[in-house]
Design a protein around this motif. Structure first.
Motif, PDB file in Angstrom:
ATOM      1  N   PRO A  25       6.861   4.433 -12.209  1.00 27.04           N
ATOM      2  CA  PRO A  25       6.970   3.091 -11.620  1.00 27.04           C
ATOM      3  C   PRO A  25       7.044   3.093 -10.094  1.00 27.04           C
ATOM      4  CG  PRO A  25       9.068   3.768 -12.597  1.00 27.04           C
ATOM      5  CD  PRO A  25       8.057   4.778 -13.007  1.00 27.04           C
ATOM      6  N   LEU A  26       7.318   4.239  -9.497  1.00 26.04           N
ATOM      7  CA  LEU A  26       7.437   4.256  -8.030  1.00 26.04           C
ATOM      8  C   LEU A  26       6.129   4.699  -7.355  1.00 26.04           C
ATOM      9  CD1 LEU A  26      11.093   5.613  -7.602  1.00 26.04           C
ATOM     10  CD2 LEU A  26      10.271   3.262  -7.309  1.00 26.04           C
ATOM     11  N   THR A  27       5.030   4.720  -8.127  1.00 22.77           N
ATOM     12  CA  THR A  27       3.746   5.063  -7.506  1.00 22.77           C
ATOM     13  C   THR A  27       3.444   4.068  -6.385  1.00 22.77           C
ATOM     14  OG1 THR A  27       2.983   5.913  -9.612  1.00 22.77           O
ATOM     15  CG2 THR A  27       1.273   5.400  -7.974  1.00 22.77           C
ATOM     16  N   GLY A  28       3.141   4.597  -5.230  1.00 25.78           N
ATOM     17  CA  GLY A  28       2.859   3.729  -4.071  1.00 25.78           C
ATOM     18  C   GLY A  28       4.075   3.504  -3.196  1.00 25.78           C
ATOM     19  N   ALA A  29       5.267   3.822  -3.733  1.00 29.01           N
ATOM     20  CA  ALA A  29       6.481   3.656  -2.903  1.00 29.01           C
ATOM     21  C   ALA A  29       6.536   4.801  -1.888  1.00 29.01           C
ATOM     22  CB  ALA A  29       7.724   3.671  -3.786  1.00 29.01           C
ATOM     23  N   ARG A  30       6.756   4.423  -0.635  1.00 34.41           N
ATOM     24  CA  ARG A  30       6.984   5.435   0.412  1.00 34.41           C
ATOM     25  C   ARG A  30       8.427   5.235   0.880  1.00 34.41           C
ATOM     26  NH1 ARG A  30       2.015   3.633   1.237  1.00 34.41           N
ATOM     27  NH2 ARG A  30       2.710   2.107   2.783  1.00 34.41           N
ATOM     28  N   GLU A  43      13.723  14.816  -5.808  1.00 35.19           N
ATOM     29  CA  GLU A  43      12.684  15.306  -6.724  1.00 35.19           C
ATOM     30  C   GLU A  43      12.537  14.378  -7.932  1.00 35.19           C
ATOM     31  OE1 GLU A  43      13.482  19.547  -7.076  1.00 35.19           O
ATOM     32  OE2 GLU A  43      12.707  19.867  -5.040  1.00 35.19           O
ATOM     33  N   THR A  44      13.585  13.611  -8.232  1.00 40.60           N
ATOM     34  CA  THR A  44      13.460  12.598  -9.296  1.00 40.60           C
ATOM     35  C   THR A  44      12.570  11.449  -8.803  1.00 40.60           C
ATOM     36  OG1 THR A  44      15.657  13.176 -10.104  1.00 40.60           O
ATOM     37  CG2 THR A  44      14.770  11.057 -10.830  1.00 40.60           C
ATOM     38  N   LEU A  45      12.810  10.995  -7.575  1.00 38.39           N
ATOM     39  CA  LEU A  45      11.995   9.901  -7.030  1.00 38.39           C
ATOM     40  C   LEU A  45      10.522  10.314  -6.990  1.00 38.39           C
ATOM     41  CD1 LEU A  45      14.402   8.887  -4.104  1.00 38.39           C
ATOM     42  CD2 LEU A  45      13.932   7.520  -6.156  1.00 38.39           C
ATOM     43  N   VAL A  46      10.280  11.570  -6.615  1.00 34.54           N
ATOM     44  CA  VAL A  46       8.900  12.070  -6.548  1.00 34.54           C
ATOM     45  C   VAL A  46       8.309  12.139  -7.965  1.00 34.54           C
ATOM     46  CG1 VAL A  46       7.467  14.067  -5.936  1.00 34.54           C
ATOM     47  CG2 VAL A  46       9.249  13.263  -4.344  1.00 34.54           C
ATOM     48  N   ALA A  47       9.129  12.582  -8.928  1.00 32.94           N
ATOM     49  CA  ALA A  47       8.645  12.645 -10.323  1.00 32.94           C
ATOM     50  C   ALA A  47       8.286  11.251 -10.840  1.00 32.94           C
ATOM     51  CB  ALA A  47       9.712  13.279 -11.211  1.00 32.94           C
ATOM     52  N   LEU A  48       8.889  10.226 -10.264  1.00 35.02           N
ATOM     53  CA  LEU A  48       8.607   8.840 -10.684  1.00 35.02           C
ATOM     54  C   LEU A  48       7.478   8.228  -9.858  1.00 35.02           C
ATOM     55  CD1 LEU A  48      11.192   9.287 -12.295  1.00 35.02           C
ATOM     56  CD2 LEU A  48      12.009   7.077 -11.526  1.00 35.02           C
ATOM     57  N   GLY A  49       6.833   9.046  -9.035  1.00 31.12           N
ATOM     58  CA  GLY A  49       5.620   8.591  -8.347  1.00 31.12           C
ATOM     59  C   GLY A  49       5.781   8.330  -6.863  1.00 31.12           C
ATOM     60  N   ALA A  50       7.013   8.402  -6.336  1.00 31.38           N
ATOM     61  CA  ALA A  50       7.213   8.044  -4.923  1.00 31.38           C
ATOM     62  C   ALA A  50       6.811   9.185  -3.996  1.00 31.38           C
ATOM     63  CB  ALA A  50       8.687   7.705  -4.679  1.00 31.38           C
ATOM     64  N   GLU A  51       6.469   8.806  -2.748  1.00 33.91           N
ATOM     65  CA  GLU A  51       6.418   9.781  -1.663  1.00 33.91           C
ATOM     66  C   GLU A  51       7.695   9.557  -0.867  1.00 33.91           C
ATOM     67  OE1 GLU A  51       2.840   9.864   0.883  1.00 33.91           O
ATOM     68  OE2 GLU A  51       2.079   8.424  -0.572  1.00 33.91           O
ATOM     69  N   VAL A  52       8.275  10.609  -0.336  1.00 33.30           N
ATOM     70  CA  VAL A  52       9.503  10.417   0.433  1.00 33.30           C
ATOM     71  C   VAL A  52       9.431  11.160   1.760  1.00 33.30           C
ATOM     72  CG1 VAL A  52      10.860  10.314  -1.718  1.00 33.30           C
ATOM     73  CG2 VAL A  52      10.792  12.420  -0.417  1.00 33.30           C
ATOM     74  N   ARG A  53      10.212  10.676   2.714  1.00 30.22           N
ATOM     75  CA  ARG A  53      10.550  11.431   3.932  1.00 30.22           C
ATOM     76  C   ARG A  53      12.059  11.301   4.068  1.00 30.22           C
ATOM     77  NH1 ARG A  53       6.331  12.635   7.347  1.00 30.22           N
ATOM     78  NH2 ARG A  53       7.380  12.330   9.347  1.00 30.22           N
ATOM     79  N   TRP A  54      12.751  12.424   4.347  1.00 29.84           N
ATOM     80  CA  TRP A  54      14.200  12.413   4.207  1.00 29.84           C
ATOM     81  C   TRP A  54      14.940  12.911   5.451  1.00 29.84           C
ATOM     82  CZ3 TRP A  54      14.887  10.234  -0.450  1.00 29.84           C
ATOM     83  CH2 TRP A  54      16.218   9.921  -0.790  1.00 29.84           C
ATOM     84  N   PRO A  75       2.616  10.712   8.763  1.00 28.99           N
ATOM     85  CA  PRO A  75       1.666  11.254   9.753  1.00 28.99           C
ATOM     86  C   PRO A  75       0.276  10.604   9.678  1.00 28.99           C
ATOM     87  CG  PRO A  75       2.573  13.018   8.365  1.00 28.99           C
ATOM     88  CD  PRO A  75       3.143  11.736   7.862  1.00 28.99           C
ATOM     89  N   ASP A  76      -0.115  10.091   8.487  1.00 26.89           N
ATOM     90  CA  ASP A  76      -1.451   9.474   8.379  1.00 26.89           C
ATOM     91  C   ASP A  76      -1.431   8.018   8.856  1.00 26.89           C
ATOM     92  OD1 ASP A  76      -0.024   8.200   6.427  1.00 26.89           O
ATOM     93  OD2 ASP A  76      -1.278   8.849   4.746  1.00 26.89           O
ATOM     94  N   GLY A  77      -0.346   7.607   9.489  1.00 25.43           N
ATOM     95  CA  GLY A  77      -0.288   6.239  10.029  1.00 25.43           C
ATOM     96  C   GLY A  77       0.364   5.247   9.081  1.00 25.43           C
ATOM     97  N   LYS A  78       0.546   5.664   7.820  1.00 27.44           N
ATOM     98  CA  LYS A  78       1.222   4.746   6.881  1.00 27.44           C
ATOM     99  C   LYS A  78       2.695   4.637   7.256  1.00 27.44           C
ATOM    100  CE  LYS A  78      -1.777   5.332   2.929  1.00 27.44           C
ATOM    101  NZ  LYS A  78      -2.095   6.478   2.081  1.00 27.44           N
ATOM    102  N   LEU A  79       3.304   3.555   6.785  1.00 28.13           N
ATOM    103  CA  LEU A  79       4.710   3.313   7.117  1.00 28.13           C
ATOM    104  C   LEU A  79       5.549   3.315   5.839  1.00 28.13           C
ATOM    105  CD1 LEU A  79       4.156   0.348   9.612  1.00 28.13           C
ATOM    106  CD2 LEU A  79       4.658   2.738  10.193  1.00 28.13           C
ATOM    107  N   ALA A  80       6.823   3.605   6.001  1.00 29.91           N
ATOM    108  CA  ALA A  80       7.729   3.522   4.848  1.00 29.91           C
ATOM    109  C   ALA A  80       7.712   2.091   4.325  1.00 29.91           C
ATOM    110  CB  ALA A  80       9.141   3.899   5.277  1.00 29.91           C
TER     111      ALA A  80
END
Ligand code: NAI
Length: 478
Positions: free
Chosen positions: A40-45, A61-72, A125-130
């Protein structure tokens, strides 16, 4: 991948600790099982600003497993466990070719470095924003709000000479980013919502909402019962003692300890200290909490009255200026001064540093003896932990995994709510519904061998609740 951590070669050690933690975090592992397929978090940054510990690694790693990209980043300069940070960056790659998620945190950051890392997590880095924030104490949220306000009003906030150093650092960062044409309006607009971990951060959110300043909706994770009544209480019951032991190894039994604040954190602290055989005294401003402390068997008095008796001072209020520099100068020799509240303003460290008769002697990182009268013989001194910042994370490793599994399962559910149902959350501050709170608790019962009693239909009818819950009204206080 861009990242900034202390040492990637610590990753193997970090991974072993993460594996142990996963076993103790059934809530997060259940989230992976329940949502790992549907993602369900696909597309979430997600820009994450929360202590970069082993438990947080399992959350990331749970958030990533649910589809998210993260910066921490971490939400405290001393709380990062460098091996956990390294393991998250390396992921299933190698130190030479890391393949995990970008982390910007190490133990012992300067304030300038800390705020730089908070900026790092908002931009990809690719210009996308959280498009989501996961915050603890509200610093990432604060940076966005302050910067957006500066752009909208055309006025960069000013700091006076006697303002805290941190404010000067934030303002300098905002000024620099404005000169560099960082598009703060785009950053603010991109964010769909924030989920906030702690009492102090939640405070800030309600204040911004009341002042009409809140830019995006927020879920107050702290006030899920399975967060504040567990992490704040049972977590500190464990990690306060851990911090005191690792910092000083002073025998707690028989000592007189003052706990300032008898909220959720203060309750956990007082109980733990009593368990060690300490004589515990409590200070409170709220008559209800003061009465609770008294009925729990603690003496309740003012700091001034208790001061000459106390061997260990613990602040747990979320308030400022609770222990003054003058009071530190009048404490017993080698009294320990420790803060377990979110920010370092509970103890007047700036005032202590300004005292002409106080000299700092570093015993080891995060343990300083402040000697008065300029002497170094330690005849009149206090021992300050973590420079007044939260000592259970600065001097120890924070709360254990099992309790953080409760808190972080709430975080995951809150991220899913805000990210997948934006139309249901106009700008405001929300808590998760009770059925989710109960679901989080349920996920942690088996591991402790808990057998629940089930209501019969007749009993459920009598109580006026469904047999499967929710079992309490929203007003119930636990
Ligand atoms: P709370 O609001 O439940 O309790 C704080 C208590 O302090 C209240 O009862 C309040 O009346 C009392 N208080 C306020 N000002 C006071 C003063 N000047 N003197 C004496 N008492 C005073 O808040 P909670 O959840 O206990 O959190 C306290 C702090 O700890 C917050 O900053 C929170 O963010 C932080 N926290 C830290 C954790 C950690 O791991 N170190 C974990 C959870 C929360």
């Amino acid at each position: 991948m861009d990242y900034r951590v202390a040492d990637l070669t610590l990753a193997d050690f970090g991974r072993l600790e993460i594996k142990l933690a996963e076993h103790e975090m059934p809530g997060l592992m259940a989230m992976r099982e329940q949502f790992g397929e549907s993602k369900p978090l696909t597309g979430a940054r997600i820009a994450g600003s929360i202590h970069m510990t082993t438990q947080t690694a399992v959350l990331i790693e749970t958030l990533v497993a649910l589809g998210a990209e993260v910066r921490w980043a971490s939400c405290n300069i001393f709380s990062t466990q460098d091996q956990a940070a390294a393991a998250v960056v390396v992921g299933d790659g190698t130190p030479e070719a890391p393949a995990g998620s970008p982390v910007f945190a190490w133990k012992g950051e300067t304030l300038e470095e800390y705020w730089e890392q908070t900026l790092e997590i908002l931009r990809w880095p690719d210009g996308k924003l959280a498009n989501m924030i996961l915050d603890d104490g509200g610093d990432a949220t604060l940076l966005v709000h302050r910067a957006v306000e500066a752009v909208k009003t055309g006025q960069v906030p000013q700091a006076e000479d006697d303002d805290p150093e941190e404010l000067h650092v934030i303002i300098a960062l905002i000024k620099r980013t404005l000169e560099e044409d960082v598009d703060w309006l785009a950053i603010g607009n991109a964010i769909q919502g924030v989920t906030e971990e702690t009492t102090t951060g939640v405070h800030r959110l309600y204040e911004m909402f009341r002042g009409d300043q809140l830019l995006f909706p927020a879920i107050n994770v702290n006030d899920s019962v399975t967060k504040s009544k567990f992490d704040n209480k049972y977590g500190t019951r464990h990690s306060l003692i851990d911090g005191l032991n690792r910092a000083t190894d002073v025998l707690i039994g028989g000592k007189t300890v003052l706990v300032c604040g008898y909220g959720d954190v203060g309750k956990g602290c007082a109980e733990a200290l009593r368990g060690q055989g300490a004589r515990v005294i409590v200070t409170e401003v709220d008559p209800i909490c003061a009465l609770q402390a008294a009925m729990d068997g603690f003496q309740v008095t003012t700091l001034e009255e208790a001061l000459p008796l106390v061997d260990i001072f613990v602040t747990a209020t979320g308030c400022l200026g609770v222990i003054t520099a003058d009071q530190m100068g009048r404490m017993k020799n080698q009294a320990i001064v420790a803060n377990i509240g979110h920010f370092d303003n509970e103890i007047d460290m700036a005032g202590l540093a300004k005292r002409p008769d106080a000299t700092r002697v570093r015993i080891k990182p995060q343990v300083d003896q402040w000697v008065f009268d300029g002497g170094t013989d330690g005849e009149r001194s206090v021992i300050v932990l973590s420079e007044g910042r939260l000592m259970n994370l600065g001097n120890a490793t924070g709360h254990p995994s099992f309790v953080m599994s409760n808190s972080f399962t709430n975080q995951v559910l809150a991220q899913i709510e805000l990210y997948t149902k934006p139309q249901e959350y106009p700008v405001g501050v929300y808590t998760l519904p009770k059925h989710l709170d109960e679901a989080v608790a349920r996920l942690h019962l088996d591991a402790l061998g808990v057998k629940l009693t089930e209501l019969t239909d007749k009993q459920a009818d009598y109580l006026g609740v469904p047999t499967t819950g929710p079992f309490k009204s929203d007003q119930y206080r636990y």
